[in-house]
Design an enzyme around this catalytic site. Structure first.
Site, mmCIF file in Angstrom:
data_model
loop_
_atom_site.group_PDB
_atom_site.id
_atom_site.type_symbol
_atom_site.label_atom_id
_atom_site.label_comp_id
_atom_site.label_asym_id
_atom_site.label_seq_id
_atom_site.Cartn_x
_atom_site.Cartn_y
_atom_site.Cartn_z
ATOM 1 N N HIS A 47 67.875 42.194 22.843
ATOM 2 C CA HIS A 47 69.069 42.354 22.526
ATOM 3 C C HIS A 47 70.252 41.158 23.002
ATOM 4 O O HIS A 47 71.336 40.780 22.303
ATOM 5 C CB HIS A 47 69.876 43.808 23.142
ATOM 6 C CG HIS A 47 69.361 44.977 22.304
ATOM 7 N ND1 HIS A 47 69.735 45.077 21.225
ATOM 8 C CD2 HIS A 47 68.549 45.701 22.769
ATOM 9 C CE1 HIS A 47 69.212 46.200 20.394
ATOM 10 N NE2 HIS A 47 68.548 46.751 21.580
ATOM 11 N N ARG B 195 71.507 43.840 4.746
ATOM 12 C CA ARG B 195 70.599 45.097 5.359
ATOM 13 C C ARG B 195 71.496 46.290 4.820
ATOM 14 O O ARG B 195 72.270 46.699 5.612
ATOM 15 C CB ARG B 195 70.609 44.847 6.700
ATOM 16 C CG ARG B 195 69.647 43.932 7.618
ATOM 17 C CD ARG B 195 69.587 43.766 8.776
ATOM 18 N NE ARG B 195 68.521 43.280 9.626
ATOM 19 C CZ ARG B 195 68.659 42.058 10.240
ATOM 20 N NH1 ARG B 195 69.657 41.396 10.315
ATOM 21 N NH2 ARG B 195 67.475 41.692 10.779
ATOM 22 N N GLU C 213 56.634 40.812 5.877
ATOM 23 C CA GLU C 213 56.623 41.323 7.030
ATOM 24 C C GLU C 213 55.372 42.020 7.718
ATOM 25 O O GLU C 213 55.276 42.010 8.847
ATOM 26 C CB GLU C 213 57.593 42.442 7.430
ATOM 27 C CG GLU C 213 58.905 42.087 6.715
ATOM 28 C CD GLU C 213 60.026 43.115 6.859
ATOM 29 O OE1 GLU C 213 60.734 42.933 7.889
ATOM 30 O OE2 GLU C 213 60.033 44.220 6.180
ATOM 31 N N ASP D 15 59.657 41.501 12.182
ATOM 32 C CA ASP D 15 58.541 42.345 11.896
ATOM 33 C C ASP D 15 57.070 41.528 11.804
ATOM 34 O O ASP D 15 56.171 42.146 12.361
ATOM 35 C CB ASP D 15 58.796 43.447 10.761
ATOM 36 C CG ASP D 15 59.563 44.262 11.174
ATOM 37 O OD1 ASP D 15 59.417 44.920 12.114
ATOM 38 O OD2 ASP D 15 60.820 44.814 10.444
ATOM 39 N N ARG E 49 58.335 45.651 18.871
ATOM 40 C CA ARG E 49 59.505 44.807 18.864
ATOM 41 C C ARG E 49 60.585 45.526 19.926
ATOM 42 O O ARG E 49 61.426 44.989 20.364
ATOM 43 C CB ARG E 49 60.071 44.476 17.732
ATOM 44 C CG ARG E 49 60.742 45.553 16.936
ATOM 45 C CD ARG E 49 60.779 44.754 15.518
ATOM 46 N NE ARG E 49 62.413 44.414 15.389
ATOM 47 C CZ ARG E 49 63.077 44.030 14.098
ATOM 48 N NH1 ARG E 49 62.357 44.365 12.975
ATOM 49 N NH2 ARG E 49 64.320 44.031 13.986
ATOM 50 N N CYS F 130 64.176 35.116 6.779
ATOM 51 C CA CYS F 130 65.594 35.837 6.966
ATOM 52 C C CYS F 130 65.391 36.436 8.424
ATOM 53 O O CYS F 130 66.250 37.326 8.698
ATOM 54 C CB CYS F 130 65.960 36.860 6.172
ATOM 55 S SG CYS F 130 64.652 38.004 5.692
#
Ligand code: PEP
Ligand code: MG
Length: 556
Positions: free
Chosen positions: A184, A286, A416, A440, A450, A487
């Site tokens: 994060h 998204r 992914e 991913d 993850r 991406c």
């Protein structure tokens, strides 16, 4: 002078004194009160007054919403009934710290019981109590330290709220002992363009006031730098400032090879800032972010309005919209099954959409309608749609047919899942484009959740195993003449971005704040050199070795 090493986020350089994030306070002891209760009550009252004043001052400085929150905290700290509770406990023999701790907890529970606004605010009481106890102990309050002088913040790790609220006028950079490239802290630091080095062993040995040079490109923290290091840093800072102010041009390598630089967005409201920073379009919208927290599926009309706003902001440009990626870290009540042992390996992405075909049909219908409405009122946007979490050729063909029947012209899939990459040629022969979700793809290649801190070190897109899968996709793209973009977070790492282009990737989509750094780095290399760097990374045995090989061979 000494040097610490970690994973750099961004390319920037920062020089300044260290300020450590104060560690959470140890809970107060149960030792009985020593001395007079009146003196203890007075010491608490003085600490409360100082904390309230500090909170009000911070509110003045922060302004806006933060001001209202901090003023409310100051009022709570001074609440007379709360002070009575503290005094009562001290008279019953509790020491001042314990009395504050317990009285605030009692008050918190009382407010929570009342419900509504007061219940919401009650959560802040814990923070106020910690500040008062810190003052009684004569130690810094926990959380991000305050200072009028700019500083480099050193912490074990930062909570997302800490990173989001950092005052960029005073925080020059971040150094954390924990965290990886997709933690994060790293993601938010990248989004806010704060230079950071994460996962630095020895970071917590740094002392307040010690001067350091933070070099995100090299992943180094130089402690007590000599004059030459400071001079070099000053030159780099000047160069980077010039680079940030450089005219925004389309992404290209030194030899002119075009590499479209696109934005990752979650709402249409983010579009204007992305355009300002030179996004040549959108590489990942998204859509699930629009509907997090919704209990029922959004209607076609509701969705059309959102997609229309997005497409209007990018008339004449490419906009890649991802169908709802529900599941794992992004649960949507109307798509995600309740109890799965391993949600990342469960009914997520396209799998969930196939189990609720009506939701997918509504979404694609809304996209088609929005595209048509925008085209009727001026220059059209170039809408591409893609599905998340696609496992193989059969799923690719299913999605392409489904979307094609509803009238969508440019239909692709996200890469992914390793099984899809292993079928690259057939996949690219059956759809218009592929966009690689490296977050991913890394999670599934390395079999490491993850979201799980204990396996964060596996979540590194520099791993040569991940790069090999990307090469397969890049080569299939070249063989079929179809675009292959990236991406995931990997696209926002300037050095890795060059490697990705060397592996055959044709466009890069990222958080808009990263566009300038990636643009500048691409311009330093021609295609042959990008391919050499890619070969060096592929030949390395580990992620660290791949990164080091590319850093060593970096100068074009
Ligand atoms: C990815 O997986 O790399 C990606 C871009 O999708 P998300 O991060 O939204 O799962
Ligand atoms: Mg993904």
């Amino acid at each position: 002078m000494s040097e610490l090493h970690g994973i750099g986020v961004g390319r920037a350089v920062a020089v300044g004194p260290v300020l450590r994030m104060a560690e959470p306070l140890a809970p107060p002891s149960d030792a009985p009160l020593e001395g007079s209760p009146d003196a203890a009550i007075e010491s608490v009252a003085a600490a409360v007054a100082a904390v309230a004043e500090d909170l009000e001052l911070r509110g003045e400085v922060a302004g806006g919403e933060a001001k209202a929150v901090l003023e409310a905290q100051a009022l709570m700290a001074k609440d007379p009934s709360l002070q009575d509770l503290v005094a009562g406990r001290i008279r019953d023999g509790a020491n001042p710290e314990r009395a504050v701790f317990d009285a605030f907890e009692e008050f918190r529970q009382m407010l929570e019981g009342l419900g509504g606004y007061l219940a919401e605010r009650s959560a802040d009481l814990g923070d106020v109590a910690q500040r008062i106890i810190a003052r009684l102990r004569g130690v810094p309050a926990p959380g991000v330290p305050t200072s009028d002088e700019p500083f480099i913040l050193v912490a074990t790790d930062l909570a997302p709220a800490d990173t989001a609220l950092l005052d960029l006028d005073v925080v020059l950079g971040l150094v954390t002992s924990e965290g990886g490239p997709t933690s994060h802290t790293a993601i938010l630091a990248r989004a806010r363009a704060i230079p950071a080095i994460v996962g630095v062993a020895g970071a917590l040995e740094l002392r307040d006031g010690q001067r350091v040079v933070l070099d995100a490109a090299a992943g180094t923290v130089t402690v007590d730098p000599d004059q030459q290091t400071l001079d070099t840093a000053a030159i780099r800072i000047k160069e980077l400032a010039e680079r940030a102010a450089a005219p925004v041009t389309p992404g290209a390598l030194a030899d002119g090879t075009k590499v479209a630089l696109l934005a990752n967005l979650g709402t249409p409201a983010e579009a204007a800032a992305a355009v300002e920073l030179g996004a040549e379009g959108v590489g990942l919208f998204r859509t699930e972010f629009l509907f997090l927290g919704h209990e029922t599926a959004p209607t076609v009309a509701e969705q059309t309005a959102q997609y229309r706003a997005l497409l209007e902001a990018f008339r004449g440009k490419k906009v890649v919209v991802r169908c709802l990626d529900a599941g794992a870290d992004k649960p949507l009540a109307f798509l995600t099954p309740d109890a799965e042992e391993n949600p990342a390996l469960g009914l997520r992405g396209l799998r969930a959409l196939r189990a609720h075909e009506e939701v997918l049909r509504d979404q694609l219908t809304a996209l088609r309608d929005a595209e048509a409405e925008v085209a009727r009122s001026g220059e059209p946007a170039d809408l591409w749609v893609m599905a998340p979490m696609v496992a193989d050729v059969a799923e690719t063909e299913w999605f392409v047919d489904f979307a094609g029947e509803l009238g969508l012209a440019t239909v692709g899939v996200m890469a992914e899942v390793p099984s899809l990459a292993l079928q690259s040629e057939q996949v690219l022969a059956s759809c218009a484009f592929v966009s690689i979700g490296t977050n991913d793809l890394t999670q599934y290649t390395m079999a490491a959740d993850r979201l799980l801190g204990s396996v964060a070190s596996y979540q590194d897109p520099w791993h040569p195993a991940v790069l090999r899968l990307i090469r397969m996709l890049g080569e299939a793209g070249a063989a079929t003449g179809r675009p292959v973009g990236v991406c995931g977070e990997a696209a926002a790492d300037p050095q890795l971005a060059v490697v990705l282009v060397g592996l055959g990737v044709t466009s890069l989509s990222m958080t808009p704040a990263a566009l300038a750094d990636v643009r500048a780095e691409l311009a330093l290399h021609d295609l042959d050199h990008a391919r050499e760097l890619a070969a060096a990374a592929l030949a390395a045995p580990t992620a660290e070795a791949a990164r080091a090989a590319v850093t060593a061979a970096h100068v074009p």
